[in-house]
Design a protein around this motif. Sequence first.
Motif, PDB file in Angstrom:
ATOM      1  N   VAL A  10       0.991  -1.353   0.042  1.00  0.00           N
ATOM      2  CA  VAL A  10      -0.042   0.121   0.171  1.00  0.00           C
ATOM      3  C   VAL A  10       0.742   1.346  -0.097  1.00  0.00           C
ATOM      4  CG1 VAL A  10      -1.857   1.190   1.300  1.00  0.00           C
ATOM      5  CG2 VAL A  10      -1.502  -1.218   1.528  1.00  0.00           C
ATOM      6  N   PRO A  11       0.768   2.077  -1.046  1.00  0.00           N
ATOM      7  CA  PRO A  11       1.369   3.110  -0.955  1.00  0.00           C
ATOM      8  C   PRO A  11       0.864   4.287  -0.149  1.00  0.00           C
ATOM      9  CG  PRO A  11       0.175   3.052  -2.999  1.00  0.00           C
ATOM     10  CD  PRO A  11      -0.136   2.053  -2.040  1.00  0.00           C
ATOM     11  N   GLN A  12       1.362   4.570   0.958  1.00  0.00           N
ATOM     12  CA  GLN A  12       0.766   5.338   1.949  1.00  0.00           C
ATOM     13  C   GLN A  12       1.549   5.531   3.238  1.00  0.00           C
ATOM     14  OE1 GLN A  12      -3.069   3.703   3.267  1.00  0.00           O
ATOM     15  NE2 GLN A  12      -4.208   5.908   3.353  1.00  0.00           N
ATOM     16  N   ASP A  13       1.280   7.016   3.700  1.00  0.00           N
ATOM     17  CA  ASP A  13       1.685   7.301   5.017  1.00  0.00           C
ATOM     18  C   ASP A  13       1.320   6.191   6.013  1.00  0.00           C
ATOM     19  OD1 ASP A  13       2.418   8.575   7.535  1.00  0.00           O
ATOM     20  OD2 ASP A  13       3.203  10.007   6.379  1.00  0.00           O
ATOM     21  N   VAL A  14       1.940   5.548   6.953  1.00  0.00           N
ATOM     22  CA  VAL A  14       1.295   4.739   7.915  1.00  0.00           C
ATOM     23  C   VAL A  14       0.279   5.571   8.962  1.00  0.00           C
ATOM     24  CG1 VAL A  14       2.213   3.712   9.964  1.00  0.00           C
ATOM     25  CG2 VAL A  14       3.806   3.100   8.016  1.00  0.00           C
ATOM     26  N   ARG A  15       0.693   6.948   9.232  1.00  0.00           N
ATOM     27  CA  ARG A  15      -0.446   7.678  10.061  1.00  0.00           C
ATOM     28  C   ARG A  15      -1.732   7.763   9.542  1.00  0.00           C
ATOM     29  NH1 ARG A  15       3.678  12.811  10.591  1.00  0.00           N
ATOM     30  NH2 ARG A  15       3.815  11.990   8.331  1.00  0.00           N
ATOM     31  N   SER A  16      -1.759   7.595   8.255  1.00  0.00           N
ATOM     32  CA  SER A  16      -3.207   7.507   7.561  1.00  0.00           C
ATOM     33  C   SER A  16      -3.836   6.368   7.175  1.00  0.00           C
ATOM     34  CB  SER A  16      -3.227   8.631   6.540  1.00  0.00           C
ATOM     35  OG  SER A  16      -2.248   8.543   5.656  1.00  0.00           O
ATOM     36  N   VAL A  69       2.630   6.924  15.897  1.00  0.00           N
ATOM     37  CA  VAL A  69       2.232   5.684  15.267  1.00  0.00           C
ATOM     38  C   VAL A  69       2.020   4.657  16.525  1.00  0.00           C
ATOM     39  CG1 VAL A  69       2.862   3.650  13.890  1.00  0.00           C
ATOM     40  CG2 VAL A  69       3.074   6.059  13.268  1.00  0.00           C
ATOM     41  N   LEU A  70       2.650   4.421  17.607  1.00  0.00           N
ATOM     42  CA  LEU A  70       2.381   3.671  18.704  1.00  0.00           C
ATOM     43  C   LEU A  70       1.099   4.030  19.411  1.00  0.00           C
ATOM     44  CD1 LEU A  70       6.159   3.769  20.406  1.00  0.00           C
ATOM     45  CD2 LEU A  70       4.672   1.794  19.140  1.00  0.00           C
ATOM     46  N   SER A  71       0.574   5.484  19.380  1.00  0.00           N
ATOM     47  CA  SER A  71      -0.733   5.477  19.862  1.00  0.00           C
ATOM     48  C   SER A  71      -1.736   4.853  18.998  1.00  0.00           C
ATOM     49  CB  SER A  71      -1.238   7.068  20.167  1.00  0.00           C
ATOM     50  OG  SER A  71      -0.065   7.839  19.767  1.00  0.00           O
TER      51      SER A  71
END
Length: 285
Positions: free
Chosen positions: A208-214, A237-239
């Motif tokens: 998936v080409p995406q920022d992990v946060r979204s 990201v941990l939250s």
Amino acid sequence: MIEALRARVGGLERDDALLEPDRLRRRIDALDRLENHLAGGPSADAALHARIECLRATLEAANQCLYRSIREEIQRGAGAESMRGWAAAAAADGQASPPADGERYDYLDTLLSGVLQLDEPASGVAELAEEMVFYQPTPARHAFDMIRRAALAERDVLIDLGAGLGHVALLAAICTGARCIGIEREAAYVDCARRCANALNLDNATFVPQDVRSADLSAGTVFYLYTPFVGAMLDEVLSLLKRQAASREIRVCTLGPCTAIVAREPWLEATDVPKADRPALFCSV
Ligand SMILES: C[S@@+](CC[C@H](N)C(=O)[O-])C[C@H]1O[C@@H](n2cnc3c(N)ncnc32)[C@H](O)[C@@H]1O
């Protein structure tokens, strides 16, 4: 010195066993040494130089033949045994025991790169934002170690957060029945990983080409981080992972400096004493 080199080259030329598929480690060691000689430029002994070139081509052809046969096994859905066999052999000859410099590479990486044949983009890679860590693949022995210790099964969904070219998700898809997802902000890396998964018929590997946060993390049961980001981005990201853990049990596997930060999370419990030089595994509590 030239006599010693001649004798060594002669010894390798006569060693037919060196061409057997399972002698990969010895071939790679020999290739490294031959390439060092060739890197020194044309030798005064042109005949010896030509023999070294020829030997190098023969050893490389034997490696390519091995990689081709493993790729065919993977394409038939039968690659797990072969790849696990290589990891076990490496462990048996001491390669996979955690070395002092835990992030160095060894012949398992050469094997994995020969099998995956990822064509790393030469250019066109976007600049990293602050706190994002540049691409560097997990050393193969650590990826094998993580896959073994997490005992990934068909019910699992492994998500590599910041997957790079996808080594970990691809290897886990080959070695286990788990669904493996790589999330990576760099679209060019995702294209490479997807091409590899298609070429190897790995239906259980997606990228998936995406920022992990979204990204959608709701399917994950095991999350892998090879220090993809630091600071506030890692905290954020941990939250997100903590929120996932509120609805189900998840596991988090880490490698590199992020391990120390993850180990401080009170909602995670280490399955073993976390060590800096091998993957650490945590379960949500
Ligand atoms: C150290 S590499 C790890 C690569 C891969 N996980 C592996 O172990 O082989 C870190 C990767 O994370 C990616 N990355 C960094 N920040 C990211 C973010 N916020 N979202 C998605 N990917 C990110 C980088 O582009 C890089 O490819």
